[in-house]
Write a protein that holds these residues in place. Structure first.
Motif, PDB file in Angstrom:
ATOM      1  N   ALA A  98       0.820  -1.209   0.000  1.00  0.00           N
ATOM      2  CA  ALA A  98       0.000   0.000   0.000  1.00  0.00           C
ATOM      3  C   ALA A  98       0.859   1.267   0.000  1.00  0.00           C
ATOM      4  O   ALA A  98       0.556   2.229  -0.693  1.00  0.00           O
ATOM      5  CB  ALA A  98      -0.913  -0.008   1.219  1.00  0.00           C
ATOM      6  N   LEU A  99       1.964   1.223   0.799  1.00  0.00           N
ATOM      7  CA  LEU A  99       2.793   2.420   0.955  1.00  0.00           C
ATOM      8  C   LEU A  99       3.509   2.808  -0.338  1.00  0.00           C
ATOM      9  O   LEU A  99       3.645   3.982  -0.652  1.00  0.00           O
ATOM     10  CB  LEU A  99       3.854   2.181   2.037  1.00  0.00           C
ATOM     11  CG  LEU A  99       3.454   2.365   3.487  1.00  0.00           C
ATOM     12  CD1 LEU A  99       4.582   1.910   4.379  1.00  0.00           C
ATOM     13  CD2 LEU A  99       3.161   3.828   3.758  1.00  0.00           C
ATOM     14  N   ARG A 100       3.930   1.784  -1.084  1.00  0.00           N
ATOM     15  CA  ARG A 100       4.795   2.000  -2.237  1.00  0.00           C
ATOM     16  C   ARG A 100       4.168   2.970  -3.239  1.00  0.00           C
ATOM     17  O   ARG A 100       4.785   3.949  -3.645  1.00  0.00           O
ATOM     18  CB  ARG A 100       5.050   0.642  -2.893  1.00  0.00           C
ATOM     19  CG  ARG A 100       6.072   0.649  -3.963  1.00  0.00           C
ATOM     20  CD  ARG A 100       6.547  -0.741  -4.217  1.00  0.00           C
ATOM     21  NE  ARG A 100       5.483  -1.627  -4.695  1.00  0.00           N
ATOM     22  CZ  ARG A 100       5.641  -2.939  -4.823  1.00  0.00           C
ATOM     23  NH1 ARG A 100       6.782  -3.493  -4.486  1.00  0.00           N
ATOM     24  NH2 ARG A 100       4.677  -3.693  -5.269  1.00  0.00           N
ATOM     25  N   ASP A 101       2.914   2.705  -3.569  1.00  0.00           N
ATOM     26  CA  ASP A 101       2.282   3.529  -4.609  1.00  0.00           C
ATOM     27  C   ASP A 101       1.976   4.936  -4.114  1.00  0.00           C
ATOM     28  O   ASP A 101       1.953   5.882  -4.900  1.00  0.00           O
ATOM     29  CB  ASP A 101       0.998   2.846  -5.079  1.00  0.00           C
ATOM     30  CG  ASP A 101       1.285   1.473  -5.646  1.00  0.00           C
ATOM     31  OD1 ASP A 101       2.405   1.298  -6.163  1.00  0.00           O
ATOM     32  OD2 ASP A 101       0.414   0.588  -5.561  1.00  0.00           O
ATOM     33  N   ILE A 102       1.748   5.078  -2.789  1.00  0.00           N
ATOM     34  CA  ILE A 102       1.448   6.407  -2.267  1.00  0.00           C
ATOM     35  C   ILE A 102       2.700   7.273  -2.237  1.00  0.00           C
ATOM     36  O   ILE A 102       2.692   8.428  -2.660  1.00  0.00           O
ATOM     37  CB  ILE A 102       0.838   6.285  -0.851  1.00  0.00           C
ATOM     38  CG1 ILE A 102      -0.472   5.500  -0.918  1.00  0.00           C
ATOM     39  CG2 ILE A 102       0.596   7.658  -0.258  1.00  0.00           C
ATOM     40  CD1 ILE A 102      -0.977   5.071   0.431  1.00  0.00           C
ATOM     41  N   ILE A 103       3.819   6.680  -1.753  1.00  0.00           N
ATOM     42  CA  ILE A 103       5.026   7.490  -1.574  1.00  0.00           C
ATOM     43  C   ILE A 103       5.611   7.916  -2.914  1.00  0.00           C
ATOM     44  O   ILE A 103       6.077   9.042  -3.065  1.00  0.00           O
ATOM     45  CB  ILE A 103       6.070   6.711  -0.743  1.00  0.00           C
ATOM     46  CG1 ILE A 103       5.512   6.421   0.645  1.00  0.00           C
ATOM     47  CG2 ILE A 103       7.331   7.499  -0.586  1.00  0.00           C
ATOM     48  CD1 ILE A 103       6.416   5.559   1.473  1.00  0.00           C
ATOM     49  N   ILE A 104       5.553   7.021  -3.887  1.00  0.00           N
ATOM     50  CA  ILE A 104       6.221   7.290  -5.166  1.00  0.00           C
ATOM     51  C   ILE A 104       5.638   8.536  -5.850  1.00  0.00           C
ATOM     52  O   ILE A 104       6.340   9.277  -6.521  1.00  0.00           O
ATOM     53  CB  ILE A 104       6.119   6.040  -6.074  1.00  0.00           C
ATOM     54  CG1 ILE A 104       7.150   5.016  -5.635  1.00  0.00           C
ATOM     55  CG2 ILE A 104       6.372   6.387  -7.533  1.00  0.00           C
ATOM     56  CD1 ILE A 104       7.151   3.776  -6.456  1.00  0.00           C
ATOM     57  N   GLN A 105       4.374   8.817  -5.603  1.00  0.00           N
ATOM     58  CA  GLN A 105       3.760   9.983  -6.257  1.00  0.00           C
ATOM     59  C   GLN A 105       4.408  11.291  -5.856  1.00  0.00           C
ATOM     60  O   GLN A 105       4.461  12.248  -6.635  1.00  0.00           O
ATOM     61  CB  GLN A 105       2.270  10.036  -5.898  1.00  0.00           C
ATOM     62  CG  GLN A 105       1.485   8.875  -6.476  1.00  0.00           C
ATOM     63  CD  GLN A 105       0.072   8.851  -5.975  1.00  0.00           C
ATOM     64  OE1 GLN A 105      -0.325   9.703  -5.189  1.00  0.00           O
ATOM     65  NE2 GLN A 105      -0.699   7.876  -6.438  1.00  0.00           N
ATOM     66  N   TYR A 106       4.917  11.366  -4.609  1.00  0.00           N
ATOM     67  CA  TYR A 106       5.489  12.619  -4.126  1.00  0.00           C
ATOM     68  C   TYR A 106       6.991  12.685  -4.297  1.00  0.00           C
ATOM     69  O   TYR A 106       7.623  13.599  -3.791  1.00  0.00           O
ATOM     70  CB  TYR A 106       5.124  12.812  -2.650  1.00  0.00           C
ATOM     71  CG  TYR A 106       3.644  12.840  -2.406  1.00  0.00           C
ATOM     72  CD1 TYR A 106       2.903  13.962  -2.722  1.00  0.00           C
ATOM     73  CD2 TYR A 106       2.990  11.733  -1.881  1.00  0.00           C
ATOM     74  CE1 TYR A 106       1.543  13.979  -2.527  1.00  0.00           C
ATOM     75  CE2 TYR A 106       1.636  11.742  -1.669  1.00  0.00           C
ATOM     76  CZ  TYR A 106       0.916  12.872  -1.991  1.00  0.00           C
ATOM     77  OH  TYR A 106      -0.433  12.896  -1.792  1.00  0.00           O
ATOM     78  N   GLN A 107       7.577  11.709  -4.959  1.00  0.00           N
ATOM     79  CA  GLN A 107       9.031  11.672  -5.036  1.00  0.00           C
ATOM     80  C   GLN A 107       9.520  12.060  -6.425  1.00  0.00           C
ATOM     81  O   GLN A 107       8.796  11.936  -7.415  1.00  0.00           O
ATOM     82  CB  GLN A 107       9.540  10.267  -4.682  1.00  0.00           C
ATOM     83  CG  GLN A 107       9.543  10.034  -3.197  1.00  0.00           C
ATOM     84  CD  GLN A 107       9.962   8.642  -2.856  1.00  0.00           C
ATOM     85  OE1 GLN A 107       9.850   7.747  -3.686  1.00  0.00           O
ATOM     86  NE2 GLN A 107      10.446   8.445  -1.649  1.00  0.00           N
ATOM     87  N   ILE A 108      10.779  12.547  -6.448  1.00  0.00           N
ATOM     88  CA  ILE A 108      11.402  12.919  -7.711  1.00  0.00           C
ATOM     89  C   ILE A 108      12.309  11.771  -8.133  1.00  0.00           C
ATOM     90  O   ILE A 108      13.193  11.370  -7.364  1.00  0.00           O
ATOM     91  CB  ILE A 108      12.237  14.202  -7.547  1.00  0.00           C
ATOM     92  CG1 ILE A 108      11.389  15.291  -6.874  1.00  0.00           C
ATOM     93  CG2 ILE A 108      12.739  14.686  -8.893  1.00  0.00           C
ATOM     94  CD1 ILE A 108      12.204  16.244  -6.046  1.00  0.00           C
TER      95      ILE A 108
END
Lengths: 84, 100, 166
Positions: free
Chosen positions: C117-127
């Motif tokens: 669950a965390l993976r897809d959420i965090i990746i959106q805010y990362q460069i």
């Protein structure tokens, strides 16, 4: 494979075998531990030549540094000289 | 007396080589391709090895850390068996953390 | 109890080549050599820096949690081996180290269990391709390195501490 292997690779393999054989035959255990350090460092260099740098870092940190110090502590707790 | 280990070594090596020659080929080349192509896209890490260790196969790594934890606790208990580590320090620590 | 007896520490065996020499060299070897102490002081922050680099850049360059933790633990091992008991004691409260290790373990457990669950959420805010990338492998690297480093420090320090007490 043979024509792409550099000379250092073969040299390192010979160093490993030589140091391991000397480490077995030494009566002074501290010398054996230092020779084991040479073996492990050469093994790390071989890993680096074979394009596995993360394994090389782990090898240097664990076996060349920590294992040597743990062996030295163990020798300090028991005896330094092996009985002939 | 030295003949016994040499004989055992020969038998052991032949058995091991025989066993290795009969191993089935189970590795799946599609998995390798999948990891290499989707590592950056799915996990965001450019290092494919790290992506496999901490993301695709993270449960294996978790088990590894569990083994390390158990080993550390065992060494801690054995090393402090005879030395000055007493129950008093532990009780003091527990009471400190509870009062906070 | 003789105070000079346990001041020598682990380095005594390096110079004590024979058992019979021990009585002679006991009084000479109160301290580790000044060269070794100075070099340890100089090298310590650089080894820690390399370990932190391996942990924080583990998702971009070769490295990761386990090599980083082992490298950090090597620096502390150097410190413990070179300095005497009086200079080091109290700096490594083992119960606190176990506390740190347990907290990092719980964090790693939470990260890995809710990875899907965390993976897809965090990746959106990362460069991508910067330090602030890598999804949750970045945090897993950091907590994993903390676990490994504290574990190895606890092992080596409890072995050395028993040696000092004798």
């Amino acid at each position: 494979m043979i024509e792409t292997t550099p000379l250092i690779f073969v040299l390192l393999l010979f160093i490993i075998i030589l140091a391991a054989i000397i480490a077995i035959h030494k009566k002074d255990l501290l010398h054996s531990v230092i020779l084991l350090g040479i073996v492990n460092t050469s093994l790390a260099a071989i890993f680096f030549i074979l394009k596995a740098p993360d394994i090389a870092i782990t090898q240097v940190a664990i076996t060349a540094a920590l294992e040597t110090s743990i062996f030295i502590i163990a020798i300090h707790k028991t005896e330094r000289r092996e009985e002939a | 007396m030295k003949l016994v280990p040499i004989f055992g070594l020969i038998i052991f090596t032949t058995l091991m080589l025989y066993a290795v020659s009969d191993l089935p080929i189970t590795h799946n080349p599609d998995v390798k391709q999948y990891y290499l192509q989707n590592a950056l896209e799915k996990t965001g890490s450019a290092n494919a090895v790290n992506a496999i260790v901490w993301d695709f196969r993270a449960y294996d790594t978790l088990g590894e850390e569990t083994v390390l934890f158990a080993a550390v606790i065992a060494v801690f208990l054995i090393a402090h068996k005879k030395s000055e580590f007493k129950l008093k320090t532990l009780k003091k620590h527990i009471s400190k953390t509870q009062s906070k | 109890m003789d105070t000079t007896k346990h001041q020598g520490g682990i380095h005594q065996i390096i110079i004590n080549s024979k058992k019979t020499n021990k009585a002679k060299t006991k009084n000479r070897l109160d301290n580790m050599d000044l060269i070794i102490k100075t070099i340890t002081r100089v090298m310590f922050p650089f080894i820690i820096l390399f370990g932190a680099y391996t942990a924080l850049h583990g998702h971009l360059t070769p490295g990761g949690g386990f090599p980083a933790g082992a490298t950090i633990a090597t620096a502390f091992t150097l410190l413990v081996l070179t300095f005497r008991e009086s200079e080091v004691e109290g700096r490594f409260p083992e119960i606190k180290l176990i506390d740190i290790k347990s907290i990092a373990s719980i964090a790693l457990l939470a990260i890995i269990l809710f990875e899907f669950a965390l993976r897809d959420i965090i990746i959106q805010y990362q460069i991508p391709m910067t330090v602030w990338s890598g999804g949750d492998t970045l945090f897993a690297n950091i907590f994993g390195s903390i676990i490994v480093a504290t574990g190895i420090i606890i092992i080596i320090y409890s072995l050395i501490k028993e040696e000092w007490k004798q």
